[in-house]
Design a protein around this motif. Structure first.
Motif, PDB file in Angstrom:
ATOM      1  N   LEU A 301       0.828  -1.203   0.000  1.00 35.27           N
ATOM      2  CA  LEU A 301       0.000   0.000   0.000  1.00 35.27           C
ATOM      3  C   LEU A 301       0.858   1.247   0.000  1.00 35.27           C
ATOM      4  N   THR A 302       2.060   1.147   0.548  1.00 31.16           N
ATOM      5  CA  THR A 302       2.978   2.282   0.603  1.00 31.16           C
ATOM      6  C   THR A 302       4.393   1.792   0.329  1.00 31.16           C
ATOM      7  N   ALA A 303       5.245   2.694  -0.095  1.00 27.56           N
ATOM      8  CA  ALA A 303       6.688   2.460  -0.167  1.00 27.56           C
ATOM      9  C   ALA A 303       7.358   3.802   0.107  1.00 27.56           C
ATOM     10  N   GLU A 304       7.405   4.156   1.382  1.00 27.24           N
ATOM     11  CA  GLU A 304       7.897   5.456   1.813  1.00 27.24           C
ATOM     12  C   GLU A 304       9.370   5.385   2.212  1.00 27.24           C
ATOM     13  N   GLY A 305      10.151   6.351   1.795  1.00 27.86           N
ATOM     14  CA  GLY A 305      11.571   6.381   2.114  1.00 27.86           C
ATOM     15  C   GLY A 305      11.907   7.446   3.146  1.00 27.86           C
ATOM     16  N   MET A 306      12.816   7.099   4.064  1.00 23.66           N
ATOM     17  CA  MET A 306      13.188   8.012   5.140  1.00 23.66           C
ATOM     18  C   MET A 306      14.628   7.702   5.536  1.00 23.66           C
ATOM     19  N   ALA A 307      15.511   8.694   5.427  1.00 20.94           N
ATOM     20  CA  ALA A 307      16.924   8.468   5.679  1.00 20.94           C
ATOM     21  C   ALA A 307      17.325   8.886   7.082  1.00 20.94           C
ATOM     22  N   ALA A 308      18.565   8.525   7.455  1.00 21.36           N
ATOM     23  CA  ALA A 308      19.048   8.746   8.816  1.00 21.36           C
ATOM     24  C   ALA A 308      19.119  10.223   9.159  1.00 21.36           C
ATOM     25  N   ASP A 309      19.312  11.099   8.166  1.00 22.13           N
ATOM     26  CA  ASP A 309      19.403  12.518   8.513  1.00 22.13           C
ATOM     27  C   ASP A 309      18.043  13.066   8.944  1.00 22.13           C
ATOM     28  N   LEU A 310      16.929  12.436   8.516  1.00 21.77           N
ATOM     29  CA  LEU A 310      15.637  12.855   9.042  1.00 21.77           C
ATOM     30  C   LEU A 310      15.516  12.464  10.515  1.00 21.77           C
ATOM     31  N   ILE A 311      16.044  11.283  10.864  1.00 22.62           N
ATOM     32  CA  ILE A 311      16.041  10.868  12.270  1.00 22.62           C
ATOM     33  C   ILE A 311      16.906  11.811  13.089  1.00 22.62           C
ATOM     34  N   ALA A 312      18.050  12.216  12.540  1.00 20.28           N
ATOM     35  CA  ALA A 312      18.914  13.157  13.263  1.00 20.28           C
ATOM     36  C   ALA A 312      18.203  14.480  13.498  1.00 20.28           C
ATOM     37  N   ALA A 313      17.468  14.952  12.484  1.00 19.31           N
ATOM     38  CA  ALA A 313      16.703  16.190  12.657  1.00 19.31           C
ATOM     39  C   ALA A 313      15.631  16.021  13.722  1.00 19.31           C
ATOM     40  N   LEU A 314      14.994  14.859  13.754  1.00 16.07           N
ATOM     41  CA  LEU A 314      13.976  14.578  14.770  1.00 16.07           C
ATOM     42  C   LEU A 314      14.583  14.605  16.163  1.00 16.07           C
ATOM     43  N   LEU A 315      15.737  13.980  16.332  1.00 14.99           N
ATOM     44  CA  LEU A 315      16.373  13.927  17.647  1.00 14.99           C
ATOM     45  C   LEU A 315      16.876  15.300  18.073  1.00 14.99           C
ATOM     46  N   ALA A 316      17.309  16.108  17.111  1.00 14.83           N
ATOM     47  CA  ALA A 316      17.746  17.465  17.449  1.00 14.83           C
ATOM     48  C   ALA A 316      16.585  18.330  17.897  1.00 14.83           C
ATOM     49  N   ALA A 317      15.372  17.993  17.441  1.00 13.45           N
ATOM     50  CA  ALA A 317      14.207  18.817  17.754  1.00 13.45           C
ATOM     51  C   ALA A 317      13.575  18.482  19.092  1.00 13.45           C
ATOM     52  N   GLY A 318      13.842  17.282  19.627  1.00 13.53           N
ATOM     53  CA  GLY A 318      13.176  16.916  20.874  1.00 13.53           C
ATOM     54  C   GLY A 318      13.632  15.566  21.368  1.00 13.53           C
ATOM     55  N   PRO A 319      12.948  15.016  22.373  1.00 11.68           N
ATOM     56  CA  PRO A 319      13.337  13.728  22.942  1.00 11.68           C
ATOM     57  C   PRO A 319      13.176  12.587  21.945  1.00 11.68           C
ATOM     58  N   ARG A 320      13.907  11.540  22.200  1.00 12.25           N
ATOM     59  CA  ARG A 320      13.895  10.383  21.299  1.00 12.25           C
ATOM     60  C   ARG A 320      12.580   9.626  21.404  1.00 12.25           C
ATOM     61  N   PRO A 321      11.836   9.500  20.304  1.00 12.83           N
ATOM     62  CA  PRO A 321      10.605   8.702  20.347  1.00 12.83           C
ATOM     63  C   PRO A 321      10.951   7.222  20.512  1.00 12.83           C
ATOM     64  N   PRO A 322      10.263   6.513  21.390  1.00 15.51           N
ATOM     65  CA  PRO A 322      10.539   5.081  21.570  1.00 15.51           C
ATOM     66  C   PRO A 322      10.381   4.277  20.281  1.00 15.51           C
ATOM     67  N   ALA A 323       9.561   4.787  19.355  1.00 12.83           N
ATOM     68  CA  ALA A 323       9.324   4.043  18.113  1.00 12.83           C
ATOM     69  C   ALA A 323      10.611   3.818  17.328  1.00 12.83           C
ATOM     70  N   LEU A 324      11.607   4.665  17.526  1.00 13.00           N
ATOM     71  CA  LEU A 324      12.848   4.515  16.766  1.00 13.00           C
ATOM     72  C   LEU A 324      13.561   3.215  17.100  1.00 13.00           C
ATOM     73  N   ASP A 325      13.274   2.647  18.268  1.00 16.94           N
ATOM     74  CA  ASP A 325      13.899   1.381  18.634  1.00 16.94           C
ATOM     75  C   ASP A 325      13.427   0.234  17.759  1.00 16.94           C
ATOM     76  N   ARG A 326      12.330   0.424  17.047  1.00 14.65           N
ATOM     77  CA  ARG A 326      11.816  -0.637  16.174  1.00 14.65           C
ATOM     78  C   ARG A 326      12.442  -0.594  14.789  1.00 14.65           C
ATOM     79  N   LEU A 327      13.211   0.443  14.483  1.00 18.21           N
ATOM     80  CA  LEU A 327      13.830   0.516  13.164  1.00 18.21           C
ATOM     81  C   LEU A 327      14.960  -0.509  13.075  1.00 18.21           C
ATOM     82  N   PRO A 328      15.015  -1.291  12.001  1.00 22.06           N
ATOM     83  CA  PRO A 328      16.154  -2.206  11.837  1.00 22.06           C
ATOM     84  C   PRO A 328      17.424  -1.430  11.492  1.00 22.06           C
ATOM     85  N   ALA A 329      18.547  -2.106  11.521  1.00 24.92           N
ATOM     86  CA  ALA A 329      19.819  -1.456  11.222  1.00 24.92           C
ATOM     87  C   ALA A 329      19.799  -0.893   9.808  1.00 24.92           C
TER      88      ALA A 329
END
Length: 977
Positions: A301-329
């Motif tokens: 239904l979807t094929a969405e792309g998201m790179a590590a620099d978006l995660i870095a921007a997210l972490l710079a903006a606020g606390p780490r969401p627990p959902a990030l622990d579910r991301l594979p390597a």
């Protein structure tokens, strides 16, 4: 034809106001907030009309046509290309009154909606039938169907359900000359002939359209690229015979330049009741994009792309969401969603996807079936539109090359070349997007505050356009063109097609009244930028703005218009907008007003005449908009870019009233700690006074609303009780000392809260101590902009704490969330390094028990509870510790998603605020409190929340968590018969 007046704007406003049922707003504040959307551009309109019904739309358009004033239709104002703004235009805001779902037809799988219908409202209406509208942009909680039709919006599920154009059945239209018609559906030759025979303007219109199409079949076929995400230019290929001469789809994506939308019938699709999510990790975004074509045959239904620099921007903006622990390597991830009618069916479809991913040796994979975890992961992706406005290093990033699209099989190479182009220009950005459709979102740190920034902006966009076209791509793959990209269309289309765009526009709108300059004869892409150079005159400011380099201008520019603050369905932000539905009372609206005010303050004096808000810090428009800001701090946490309007309001109030008389409430409630200290000398006499006829006079003199009930002053303050208590009950010598902060509200108005905290702490084996003298967090002075006094109060309090002689690491426990949040966040802001030690050791009552007494025995309270979370706790402190302590108590607790209670310290008491305060409370809080059973415990740690409940909820009383635990301890200690 009437004769134009010397001031056509004023004359038009008078005529509109005389005949329309809806609102007519031509003032500076409304023009300012509607002069921006989510783009880089600023166009002050002539005025704003919020039509009450379709007759208002017809009348407003007729009057604008008479005055030769252009018209711009607007939904949520989240357009990134500048489509929802127009210089000197009248903006029609369809969102306010024309937002109903008129009909759901489950058999035909269609819905009929008004243009201002919010997408989520349509989804809720369709859900009982197992249906949904397919397109789902990340702004789904506030974007309107009319806006989606204007820009041909898509979203993450377009891979399965297409763009808006693929889901439009019929459009009900109003042309600039007043003609009305409905278009849609595939047309046979007989139906086309019948349309040509219609009498009057309708027949003439269809004749011109059919002649236009038949004359240009070859040019249209050869000149329109074929790819899933082409939303640049007019979709003229929808007029081709092989596409059914589909006029509704030919008008979808025309950005309001051809007709005004009065209503639409859209197609609905089956909504899979169960979904599973496959998250695939890859070493980089190129590898992720290269993997997509092999995965598409499995029907995700979807094929969405998201790179590590978006995660870095997210972490710079606020606390780490627990959902990030579910991301594979990996360094880039694909979100591949599968659906099914049962959990097993969805799992099997997801497992097939996961197996296909594993065939790529460099890939990793996680399969997520839990719906809560899926929502948390999707929330990370959806927040991207706001997150990436700030890069991981804190730099600003702007739209412009926002959503280019190429054939999906060429996306990997395109991304590599796009990264190289960024490096050549010394620019940075965070690409992410709809990889399954070949569409890439990208905001870039264009140096628009530097003298050469506009040249860099133009050069990059021209070269990026050429790059996308070289891959057979589109300048825009989702958000349309607007001013951002319309000038670049000749790089994508041959000259003949550009000429056809102009001819098509003139058939529908020969007088060029509808959103002129948006697609045909476009304005330059580097004109009308809302920020072009750094401030020429630095502003002397009272607060540091440490996250924005000390600049209030940069802080205000955090707002990019994604408009999460106008989502009325959830969260703390923005309570006054939820009550009024007025754009200027949203976080976004206030940020726009402040930005306009700052344009004049930081520019050369000669530029001020071009500003809508030329009065600087003395602006009445900004003051009025900020007057209904509750300083709840909800935007600081809930806004994707963390606009902190409470802080900006404090700065404005400080500057606005500097060396000037203040409102009465600033002297009465702003200086409340001082007045309460005086009242404590004779509380009985004070109670007699406020309950006498003189009480009404006191309210009037203090700027307090007459409907508010003044508090009953207790016979004894907490600090006096504590001295008696400690004299009679010395602490054990081995008890660990802790410092209890005796906040003004609890000490002088509700001492039972602090007494209860003492009882609980002593029961847990601690020695609760008090400062040696009066202390205050300074909140009442801070929130009213009396910053000099707030600093003096805080310095005096720090001195008092130092004199107590306690070890430097002694924990400090705050009972009221607003005071505790002030010590945690605003104290360092006011006193810098001097305030950090106290800030870092301050804890809420629940945090202290959770951290420092994790194994201490707590009573079991097996009761149902309903909790109202104080807005400052939500925004600054967090409440995870409260939930853990409640679990230890055994409470069956339900936390209300009600946002601010509406009292907000002094706000709800001030004259002129009562109606808004009450409306905020009535939205969720008060109905929930009234519906709670008599045995249900009402928990509210905030003094304001408890006061609002007590005054407006038919006598119900809420407890502080400390009161609840202490009450249970007392019950357990009573001797039994």
């Amino acid at each position: 034809m009437s004769r134009p007046s010397a001031d056509p704007g004023a004359e038009l406003a008078r005529e509109l106001a005389a005949v329309l049922r809806g609102e007519v707003r031509f003032g500076a504040a409304e023009r300012t907030v509607y002069g921006h959307d989510a783009s880089n551009y600023r166009h002050l309109p002539l005025g704003v009309v919020k039509p009450a019904d379709l007759d208002d739309v017809r009348t407003a358009l007729a009057l604008c046509r008479r005055y030769r004033v252009p018209v711009v239709a607007r939904g949520a104002g989240t357009s990134i290309g500048g489509q929802a703004i127009g210089p000197g235009a009248v903006v029609l805001d369809f969102r306010r009154h024309l937002g109903s779902v008129l009909e759901i037809d489950p058999q035909a799988r269609t819905a009929r909606v008004q243009p201002g219908t919010v997408l989520d409202d349509l989804q809720r209406a369709a859900k009982p039938y197992g249906l949904r509208f397919g397109p789902d942009p990340s702004t789904h909680s506030r974007c309107t169907i009319g806006g989606m039709i204007g820009n041909d919006s898509c979203g993450s599920h377009s891979l399965a359900w297409g763009r808006t154009a693929d889901n439009v059945e019929r459009l009900e239209l109003l042309l600039a000359d007043g003609t009305e018609l409905t278009v849609g559906g595939r047309l046979t030759a007989a139906e086309r002939a019948a349309l040509r025979e219609l009498p009057g303007p309708l027949g003439q219109l269809h004749t011109r359209l059919q002649e236009f199409t038949d004359r240009n079949l070859a040019v249209i076929r050869q000149g329109m690229p074929r790819l899933p995400r082409r939303t640049s230019g007019y979709p003229l290929d929808a007029l081709l015979p092989e596409h059914g001469h589909h006029l509704a789809r030919a008008l979808t994506g025309t950005e309001g330049t051809c007709a005004l939308l009065l209503g639409a019938t859209v197609r609905l699709v089956e909504d899979p009741p169960v979904r599973a999510l496959v998250v695939a990790g890859y070493p980089d975004e190129g590898a992720a994009a290269d993997a997509v074509p092999a995965l598409l045959p499995y029907g995700p239904l979807t094929a969405e792309g998201m790179a590590a620099d978006l995660i870095a921007a997210l972490l710079a903006a606020g606390p780490r969401p627990p959902a990030l622990d579910r991301l594979p390597a990996g360094e880039c991830w694909l979100f591949l969603e599968a659906g099914g009618t049962t959990a097993l069916e969805a799992y099997q479809a997801a497992r097939r996807l996961a197996d296909a991913v594993r065939r790529e040796r460099s890939a990793t994979v996680a399969l997520v079936t839990d719906p809560v975890e899926q929502r948390q992961l999707w929330a990370v992706r959806e927040a991207g539109a706001g997150i990436v406005t700030r890069l991981p290093g804190g730099g600003e990033a702007w739209p412009g090359w926002e959503d280019s699209a190429v054939p999906p099989e060429r996306l990997g190479d395109y991304l590599r070349d796009l990264r190289a182009l960024l490096r050549r220009h010394g620019l940075r950005g965070v690409p992410y997007g709809h990889f399954g459709d070949g569409c890439v979102h990208l905001r870039i740190d264009f140096p628009l505050d530097e003298p050469h920034g506009v040249l860099v902006f133009r050069e990059f966009l021209e070269q990026a356009a050429d790059l996308a076209v070289s891959y057979g791509g589109s300048l825009s793959g989702e958000h349309g063109d607007g001013q951002a990209r319309a000038e670049l269309l000749p790089r994508m289309y041959p000259t003949e097609v550009i000429g056809l765009f102009g001819e098509f526009k003139r058939i529908w709108d020969p007088e060029n009244l509808l959103n002129p300059g948006a697609l045909v004869d476009p304005r330059p892409l580097d004109a009308d930028l809302r920020f072009v150079t750094a401030p020429r005159r630095p502003l002397p400011l009272a607060l540091p703005y440490e996250r924005d380099g000390g600049s209030l201008v940069k802080a205000v520019h955090r707002c990019v218009g994604v408009a999460k603050c106008v989502d009325p369905t959830t969260g703390v932000m923005c309570p006054s907008y939820m009550a009024t539905s007025e754009e200027r009372h949203s976080t976004r609206g206030r940020a726009r007003l402040l930005a306009e005010m700052l344009r004049g303050l930081t520019a050369d004096s000669g530029r001020r005449t071009g500003e809508a808000i030329p009065d600087g810090w003395r602006s009445a428009e900004v003051r009025e908009a900020l007057d209904l800001c509750l300083s709840c701090k909800g935007c600081a946490s809930d806004c994707p870019v963390h606009v902190d309007m409470a802080t900006y309001k404090t700065e404005f109030l400080y500057q606005h009233y500097r060396h000037r008389p203040r409102p009465l409430a600033h002297y009465s409630m702003g200086w409340l700690p001082l007045w309460l200290r005086a009242v404590a000398l004779a509380p009985g006499a004070a109670n007699t006074l406020v309950r006498s006829p003189a009480g009404a006079l006191l309210k009037r003199l203090g700027g307090i609303d007459r409907r508010r009930v003044l508090p009953v002053f207790p016979p004894e303050t907490f600090t006096r009780w504590y001295r008696r208590h400690r004299a009679a009950h010395p602490a054990p010598v081995d008890a660990r000392p802790v410092l209890l902060w005796p906040d003004t509200f609890s000490n002088h108005l509700q001492p039972d809260v602090l007494r209860s905290a003492v009882e609980v702490l002593e029961h847990l084996g601690f020695d609760p101590r008090l400062p040696d003298g009066p202390v205050c967090c300074g909140l009442t002075w801070y929130s009213t902009g009396q910053l000099g006094t707030a600093r003096r109060v805080l310095r005096r309090s720090l001195g008092t704490l130092a004199a107590a002689g306690l070890p430097a690491d002694t924990p400090v426990i705050g009972l009221d969330p607003s005071c505790t949040a002030t010590l945690r966040e605003d104290l360092p802001r006011l006193l810098g390094a001097d305030g950090r030690p106290l800030s870092e050791r301050t804890r809420t009552f629940a945090e202290f028990i959770d951290e420092l007494a994790p194994d201490a025995p707590l009573p079991r309270i097996r009761r149902e509870a309903v909790t109202q979370t104080h807005c400052h706790q939500h925004s600054v402190l967090g409440s995870a510790a409260d939930r853990r302590v409640e679990a230890r108590l055994g409470l069956q607790n339900r936390v209300l998603d009600s946002g601010c209670c509406g009292l907000a310290g002094n706000f709800g008491f001030e004259r002129g605020h009562f109606e808004v305060s009450e409306a905020i409370a009535e939205r969720i809080l008060l109905p929930e409190v009234r519906a709670a059973g008599p045995d249900t415990v009402l928990l509210a740690d905030g003094f304001s929340c408890r006061t609002q409940i007590a005054q407006l909820a038919d006598g119900r009383r809420a407890l502080h968590l400390a009161e609840l635990i202490a009450r249970e301890l007392r019950t357990a200690a009573r001797p039994t018969d």
